[in-house]
Design a protein around this motif. Structure first.
Motif, PDB file in Angstrom:
ATOM      1  N   ALA A   4       0.903  -1.066   0.031  1.00  0.00           N
ATOM      2  CA  ALA A   4       0.297  -0.063   0.048  1.00  0.00           C
ATOM      3  C   ALA A   4       0.824   1.280   0.039  1.00  0.00           C
ATOM      4  O   ALA A   4       0.471   2.048  -0.690  1.00  0.00           O
ATOM      5  CB  ALA A   4      -1.003   0.005   1.183  1.00  0.00           C
ATOM      6  N   CYS A   5       1.779   1.287   0.895  1.00  0.00           N
ATOM      7  CA  CYS A   5       2.882   2.270   0.923  1.00  0.00           C
ATOM      8  C   CYS A   5       3.298   2.507  -0.383  1.00  0.00           C
ATOM      9  O   CYS A   5       3.967   3.574  -1.052  1.00  0.00           O
ATOM     10  CB  CYS A   5       3.825   2.393   2.120  1.00  0.00           C
ATOM     11  SG  CYS A   5       2.985   2.630   3.606  1.00  0.00           S
ATOM     12  N   GLY A   6       4.077   1.212  -1.017  1.00  0.00           N
ATOM     13  CA  GLY A   6       4.660   1.259  -2.082  1.00  0.00           C
ATOM     14  C   GLY A   6       4.036   1.915  -3.407  1.00  0.00           C
ATOM     15  O   GLY A   6       4.492   2.465  -4.255  1.00  0.00           O
ATOM     16  N   LEU A   7       2.642   1.415  -3.354  1.00  0.00           N
ATOM     17  CA  LEU A   7       1.749   2.027  -4.527  1.00  0.00           C
ATOM     18  C   LEU A   7       1.454   3.623  -4.232  1.00  0.00           C
ATOM     19  O   LEU A   7       1.780   4.272  -5.542  1.00  0.00           O
ATOM     20  CB  LEU A   7       0.358   1.473  -4.394  1.00  0.00           C
ATOM     21  CG  LEU A   7      -0.752   2.005  -5.134  1.00  0.00           C
ATOM     22  CD1 LEU A   7      -0.275   1.615  -6.513  1.00  0.00           C
ATOM     23  CD2 LEU A   7      -2.024   1.252  -4.946  1.00  0.00           C
ATOM     24  N   ASP A   8       1.601   4.036  -3.049  1.00  0.00           N
ATOM     25  CA  ASP A   8       1.635   5.470  -3.029  1.00  0.00           C
ATOM     26  C   ASP A   8       2.858   6.269  -3.518  1.00  0.00           C
ATOM     27  O   ASP A   8       2.857   7.089  -4.451  1.00  0.00           O
ATOM     28  CB  ASP A   8       1.549   5.856  -1.454  1.00  0.00           C
ATOM     29  CG  ASP A   8       0.692   7.201  -1.254  1.00  0.00           C
ATOM     30  OD1 ASP A   8       0.429   7.932  -2.244  1.00  0.00           O
ATOM     31  OD2 ASP A   8       0.613   7.567   0.096  1.00  0.00           O
ATOM     32  N   ALA A   9       4.134   5.479  -3.326  1.00  0.00           N
ATOM     33  CA  ALA A   9       5.347   5.755  -3.592  1.00  0.00           C
ATOM     34  C   ALA A   9       5.286   5.849  -5.250  1.00  0.00           C
ATOM     35  O   ALA A   9       5.927   6.607  -5.952  1.00  0.00           O
ATOM     36  CB  ALA A   9       6.413   5.086  -2.978  1.00  0.00           C
ATOM     37  N   LEU A  10       4.887   4.726  -5.753  1.00  0.00           N
ATOM     38  CA  LEU A  10       5.050   4.460  -7.096  1.00  0.00           C
ATOM     39  C   LEU A  10       4.061   5.782  -7.826  1.00  0.00           C
ATOM     40  O   LEU A  10       4.539   6.136  -8.951  1.00  0.00           O
ATOM     41  CB  LEU A  10       4.315   3.170  -7.575  1.00  0.00           C
ATOM     42  CG  LEU A  10       5.175   2.152  -7.633  1.00  0.00           C
ATOM     43  CD1 LEU A  10       4.288   0.753  -7.539  1.00  0.00           C
ATOM     44  CD2 LEU A  10       6.231   2.085  -8.838  1.00  0.00           C
ATOM     45  N   VAL A  11       2.907   6.018  -7.437  1.00  0.00           N
ATOM     46  CA  VAL A  11       1.917   7.008  -7.844  1.00  0.00           C
ATOM     47  C   VAL A  11       2.907   8.319  -7.872  1.00  0.00           C
ATOM     48  O   VAL A  11       3.060   9.016  -9.055  1.00  0.00           O
ATOM     49  CB  VAL A  11       0.671   7.082  -7.360  1.00  0.00           C
ATOM     50  CG1 VAL A  11      -0.133   8.221  -7.885  1.00  0.00           C
ATOM     51  CG2 VAL A  11      -0.028   6.030  -7.683  1.00  0.00           C
ATOM     52  N   GLN A  12       3.390   8.588  -6.805  1.00  0.00           N
ATOM     53  CA  GLN A  12       4.280   9.959  -6.502  1.00  0.00           C
ATOM     54  C   GLN A  12       5.376  10.002  -7.492  1.00  0.00           C
ATOM     55  O   GLN A  12       6.039  10.740  -8.422  1.00  0.00           O
ATOM     56  CB  GLN A  12       4.705  10.062  -5.362  1.00  0.00           C
ATOM     57  CG  GLN A  12       3.466  10.489  -4.469  1.00  0.00           C
ATOM     58  CD  GLN A  12       2.988  11.802  -4.505  1.00  0.00           C
ATOM     59  OE1 GLN A  12       2.229  12.149  -5.666  1.00  0.00           O
ATOM     60  NE2 GLN A  12       3.362  12.826  -3.909  1.00  0.00           N
ATOM     61  N   GLY A  13       5.989   8.716  -7.740  1.00  0.00           N
ATOM     62  CA  GLY A  13       7.264   8.622  -8.569  1.00  0.00           C
ATOM     63  C   GLY A  13       6.815   8.921 -10.094  1.00  0.00           C
ATOM     64  O   GLY A  13       7.700   9.255 -10.858  1.00  0.00           O
TER      65      GLY A  13
END
Length: 122
Positions: A4-13
Protein backbone atom coordinates in the motif's frame (compact mmCIF):
# COMPACT_ATOMS: atom_id res chain seq x y z
CA UNK A 1 1.34 -2.37 4.38
CA UNK A 2 4.48 -2.31 2.26
CA UNK A 3 2.47 -2.74 -0.95
CA UNK A 4 0.00 0.00 0.00
CA UNK A 5 2.80 2.43 0.87
CA UNK A 6 4.74 1.30 -2.21
CA UNK A 7 1.72 2.05 -4.39
CA UNK A 8 1.61 5.57 -2.96
CA UNK A 9 5.33 5.96 -3.74
CA UNK A 10 4.88 4.56 -7.27
CA UNK A 11 2.14 7.08 -8.02
CA UNK A 12 4.27 9.95 -6.74
CA UNK A 13 7.29 8.62 -8.63
CA UNK A 14 5.26 8.40 -11.81
CA UNK A 15 4.17 12.02 -11.44
CA UNK A 16 7.81 13.08 -11.02
CA UNK A 17 8.95 10.93 -13.95
CA UNK A 18 6.26 12.37 -16.24
CA UNK A 19 7.21 15.92 -15.22
CA UNK A 20 10.87 15.18 -16.05
CA UNK A 21 9.89 13.54 -19.33
CA UNK A 22 7.82 16.58 -20.30
CA UNK A 23 10.73 18.87 -19.46
CA UNK A 24 13.15 16.72 -21.49
CA UNK A 25 10.71 16.63 -24.39
CA UNK A 26 10.44 20.41 -24.33
CA UNK A 27 14.24 20.78 -24.30
CA UNK A 28 14.78 18.12 -26.98
CA UNK A 29 12.17 19.61 -29.31
CA UNK A 30 14.83 22.02 -30.55
CA UNK A 31 17.32 19.19 -31.28
CA UNK A 32 17.27 16.61 -34.07
CA UNK A 33 14.20 14.43 -34.58
CA UNK A 34 16.27 11.22 -34.28
CA UNK A 35 17.38 11.94 -30.73
CA UNK A 36 13.89 13.17 -29.89
CA UNK A 37 12.37 9.93 -31.22
CA UNK A 38 14.87 7.84 -29.25
CA UNK A 39 14.13 9.85 -26.12
CA UNK A 40 10.37 9.42 -26.67
CA UNK A 41 10.80 5.63 -26.90
CA UNK A 42 12.85 5.51 -23.70
CA UNK A 43 10.38 7.75 -21.89
CA UNK A 44 7.40 5.66 -23.02
CA UNK A 45 9.17 2.52 -21.79
CA UNK A 46 9.78 4.16 -18.40
CA UNK A 47 6.16 5.29 -18.16
CA UNK A 48 4.87 1.83 -19.08
CA UNK A 49 7.16 0.26 -16.46
CA UNK A 50 5.75 2.54 -13.76
CA UNK A 51 2.17 1.83 -14.85
CA UNK A 52 2.79 -1.94 -14.93
CA UNK A 53 4.09 -1.83 -11.36
CA UNK A 54 1.12 0.30 -10.28
CA UNK A 55 -1.22 -2.27 -11.86
CA UNK A 56 0.60 -5.10 -10.08
CA UNK A 57 0.30 -3.34 -6.72
CA UNK A 58 -3.41 -2.68 -7.22
CA UNK A 59 -3.99 -6.30 -8.24
CA UNK A 60 -2.15 -7.53 -5.13
CA UNK A 61 -4.17 -5.25 -2.86
CA UNK A 62 -7.39 -6.45 -4.50
CA UNK A 63 -6.29 -10.07 -4.07
CA UNK A 64 -5.42 -9.37 -0.43
CA UNK A 65 -8.78 -7.74 0.17
CA UNK A 66 -10.58 -10.68 -1.43
CA UNK A 67 -8.96 -13.07 1.09
CA UNK A 68 -11.13 -11.66 3.88
CA UNK A 69 -14.12 -13.94 4.41
CA UNK A 70 -17.42 -12.25 3.56
CA UNK A 71 -18.91 -13.44 6.83
CA UNK A 72 -16.05 -11.94 8.84
CA UNK A 73 -17.23 -9.74 11.71
CA UNK A 74 -14.26 -7.42 11.24
CA UNK A 75 -12.03 -6.45 8.36
CA UNK A 76 -14.33 -7.14 5.41
CA UNK A 77 -14.12 -4.36 2.85
CA UNK A 78 -10.75 -3.09 4.05
CA UNK A 79 -7.12 -4.11 3.95
CA UNK A 80 -4.70 -5.51 6.45
CA UNK A 81 -6.89 -8.25 7.91
CA UNK A 82 -4.64 -10.64 9.83
CA UNK A 83 -6.88 -13.68 10.04
CA UNK A 84 -6.38 -15.69 13.21
CA UNK A 85 -3.49 -13.54 14.44
CA UNK A 86 -4.90 -10.05 14.00
CA UNK A 87 -8.69 -9.96 14.07
CA UNK A 88 -9.14 -6.40 12.89
CA UNK A 89 -8.93 -4.26 9.83
CA UNK A 90 -5.77 -2.19 9.58
CA UNK A 91 -7.13 1.28 8.92
CA UNK A 92 -3.64 2.60 8.20
CA UNK A 93 -3.19 0.09 5.36
CA UNK A 94 -6.61 0.92 3.94
CA UNK A 95 -5.81 4.63 4.26
CA UNK A 96 -2.50 4.31 2.41
CA UNK A 97 -4.18 2.35 -0.39
CA UNK A 98 -7.04 4.84 -0.72
CA UNK A 99 -4.61 7.75 -0.71
CA UNK A 100 -2.60 6.14 -3.50
CA UNK A 101 -5.70 5.37 -5.59
CA UNK A 102 -6.95 8.93 -5.11
CA UNK A 103 -3.61 10.35 -6.26
CA UNK A 104 -3.52 7.93 -9.19
CA UNK A 105 -6.99 8.96 -10.36
CA UNK A 106 -6.05 12.65 -10.11
CA UNK A 107 -2.83 12.01 -12.05
CA UNK A 108 -4.66 10.10 -14.80
CA UNK A 109 -7.28 12.84 -15.04
CA UNK A 110 -4.56 15.50 -15.37
CA UNK A 111 -2.82 13.42 -18.02
CA UNK A 112 -6.07 13.07 -19.98
CA UNK A 113 -6.70 16.81 -19.78
CA UNK A 114 -3.17 17.52 -21.09
CA UNK A 115 -3.72 15.13 -24.01
CA UNK A 116 -6.99 16.89 -24.83
CA UNK A 117 -5.19 20.25 -24.83
CA UNK A 118 -2.56 18.88 -27.20
CA UNK A 119 -5.27 17.57 -29.52
CA UNK A 120 -6.93 20.99 -29.52
CA UNK A 121 -3.66 22.75 -30.35
CA UNK A 122 -2.77 20.41 -33.23
Amino acid sequence: IEIACGLDALVQGTRVAVAIIQQQHHVSSSSSSLSSSSLDNKNEYTRLMFMRNIDNAIEFLQWSQDRIPKDSKVGYGGLGYGGFVVMEQRLDVTGHALSAISKLLKFLQEEEEEEEQIMILT
